[in-house]
Scaffold this active site. Sequence first.
Site, PDB file in Angstrom:
ATOM      1  CB  THR A  21      -0.941   0.001   1.232  1.00 24.33           C
ATOM      2  OG1 THR A  21      -1.701  -1.205   1.216  1.00 24.33           O
ATOM      3  CG2 THR A  21      -1.878   1.187   1.220  1.00 24.33           C
ATOM      4  CE  LYS A  42      -5.988  -4.821  -0.677  1.00 29.91           C
ATOM      5  NZ  LYS A  42      -4.613  -4.955  -0.160  1.00 29.91           N
ATOM      6  CB  THR A  46      -9.436  -9.760   4.197  1.00 31.80           C
ATOM      7  OG1 THR A  46      -8.014  -9.728   4.360  1.00 31.80           O
ATOM      8  CG2 THR A  46      -9.792 -10.565   2.958  1.00 31.80           C
ATOM      9  CG  ASP A  59      -4.477  -1.705   2.342  1.00 31.49           C
ATOM     10  OD1 ASP A  59      -4.220  -1.094   3.391  1.00 31.49           O
ATOM     11  OD2 ASP A  59      -3.949  -2.794   2.029  1.00 31.49           O
ATOM     12  N   GLY A 123      -1.861  -9.753   0.215  1.00 33.62           N
ATOM     13  CA  GLY A 123      -0.825 -10.712   0.606  1.00 33.62           C
ATOM     14  C   GLY A 123       0.192 -10.930  -0.504  1.00 33.62           C
TER      15      GLY A 123
HETATM   16  N1  LIG Z   1       9.617   2.460   4.486  1.00 34.61           N
HETATM   17  C1  LIG Z   1       8.781   2.460   5.535  1.00 34.61           C
HETATM   18  N2  LIG Z   1       9.080   3.173   6.647  1.00 34.61           N
HETATM   19  C2  LIG Z   1       8.247   3.167   7.705  1.00 34.61           C
HETATM   20  N3  LIG Z   1       7.082   2.505   7.769  1.00 34.61           N
HETATM   21  C3  LIG Z   1       6.726   1.775   6.701  1.00 34.61           C
HETATM   22  C4  LIG Z   1       7.544   1.717   5.524  1.00 34.61           C
HETATM   23  N4  LIG Z   1       6.932   0.910   4.619  1.00 34.61           N
HETATM   24  C5  LIG Z   1       5.793   0.498   5.195  1.00 34.61           C
HETATM   25  N5  LIG Z   1       5.670   1.000   6.439  1.00 34.61           N
HETATM   26  C6  LIG Z   1       4.559   0.759   7.375  1.00 34.61           C
HETATM   27  O1  LIG Z   1       4.410  -0.655   7.505  1.00 34.61           O
HETATM   28  C7  LIG Z   1       3.035  -1.022   7.560  1.00 34.61           C
HETATM   29  C8  LIG Z   1       2.726  -2.031   6.445  1.00 34.61           C
HETATM   30  O2  LIG Z   1       2.818  -1.381   5.181  1.00 34.61           O
HETATM   31  P1  LIG Z   1       1.672  -1.560   4.106  1.00 34.61           P
HETATM   32  O3  LIG Z   1       0.344  -1.354   4.722  1.00 34.61           O
HETATM   33  O4  LIG Z   1       2.028  -0.716   2.942  1.00 34.61           O
HETATM   34  O5  LIG Z   1       1.876  -3.118   3.774  1.00 34.61           O
HETATM   35  P2  LIG Z   1       1.036  -4.039   2.766  1.00 34.61           P
HETATM   36  O6  LIG Z   1       2.006  -4.908   2.079  1.00 34.61           O
HETATM   37  O7  LIG Z   1       0.172  -3.189   1.937  1.00 34.61           O
HETATM   38  O8  LIG Z   1       0.148  -4.898   3.769  1.00 34.61           O
HETATM   39  P3  LIG Z   1      -1.226  -5.717   3.449  1.00 34.61           P
HETATM   40  O9  LIG Z   1      -0.787  -7.084   3.027  1.00 34.61           O
HETATM   41  O10 LIG Z   1      -1.926  -5.690   4.754  1.00 34.61           O
HETATM   42  O11 LIG Z   1      -1.959  -4.988   2.369  1.00 34.61           O
HETATM   43  C9  LIG Z   1       2.239   0.256   7.423  1.00 34.61           C
HETATM   44  O12 LIG Z   1       1.813   0.722   8.682  1.00 34.61           O
HETATM   45  C10 LIG Z   1       3.213   1.222   6.795  1.00 34.61           C
HETATM   46  O13 LIG Z   1       2.938   2.532   7.088  1.00 34.61           O
HETATM   47 MG   LIG Z   2      -1.908  -3.139   1.778  1.00 30.10          MG
END
Ligand SMILES: Nc1ncnc2c1ncn2[C@@H]1O[C@H](COP(=O)(O)OP(=O)(O)OP(=O)(O)O)[C@@H](O)[C@H]1O
Ligand SMILES: [Mg+2]
Length: 240
Positions: A21, A42, A46, A59, A123
């Site tokens: 995200t 998206k 979930t 998201d 995921g």
């Molecule tokens: N480079 C970064 N520095 C600090 N925090 C980060 C960084 N990248 C991601 N995060 C934090 O880590 C968490 C997970 O990131 P994100 O929600 O983008 O993951 P995702 O892969 O989309 O997860 P999901 O599978 O739930 O969709 C979030 O709270 C986000 O703000």
């Molecule tokens: Mg996400």
Amino acid sequence: MMALARKGLFVTGTDTGVGKTFVTAGLARCLLDRGIRPGVFKPVETGCALRRGKRIPRDGAFLKHMAGATEPIEEIVPYRLAAPLAPQVAAEKEGVRIQIQRIHRAFLEISSRHPYTLVEGAGGILVPVTRKYTMVDLMRQCNLPVLLVSRIGLGTLNHTLLTLFYLAQHGIPVAGVVLNDPDGRRDPSARTNPSMLAQWSSVPILGTIPHRGGIRTTRASADEIARRVGRHVKVDGMLR
Ligand SMILES: Nc1ncnc2c1ncn2[C@@H]1O[C@H](COP(=O)(O)OP(=O)(O)OP(=O)(O)O)[C@@H](O)[C@H]1O
Ligand SMILES: [Mg+2]
């Protein structure tokens, strides 16, 4: 408006919580800043909390915000499920039948309206969406190259190469890998991750995003996320 050879990216990850995200939303804003209003999509989200009788996909809502999208959230996220589980499991728990055709129609609807579309998967690539389909089938259906977000740190070579080899075997084109550090563990492998990946795979590494404490994928961090993606990811290379 810039001439675009491709019409978007399907952003996936080596795992949940790797920063899909973060990267997708950051890219959406970077495109908007370049005069391109991207579509965001998206297929299934979930773990959606209930607010005033509606399931809120966080998201999807953040992507919509960052892309300046005008479509209703129900179009951007056609399936919004309660349980924080894989789509197939969350859907079965609620008695919802996820229809791949409906996802496809919703995707076409959005992608036909925009010069560029960013899709965020749920995921990793083999997450089950229904009894018969995984995220890879949705990638094939969207017919977009994949951008893989990997977690920097020990274990990422294995997870990244497994994902890339599977995608290659199944004929899914990969635009590149973005290495992200969502947890800031200061793992010694972080320094060698990029060169090792470059040695073991021919897929371009399009960026390495360092950790920065206090960032969440919410509106409060919107500008910071856009700045970090703009600074650390080769956005223009991706568009070409
Ligand atoms: N480079 C970064 N520095 C600090 N925090 C980060 C960084 N990248 C991601 N995060 C934090 O880590 C968490 C997970 O990131 P994100 O929600 O983008 O993951 P995702 O892969 O989309 O997860 P999901 O599978 O739930 O969709 C979030 O709270 C986000 O703000
Ligand atoms: Mg996400």
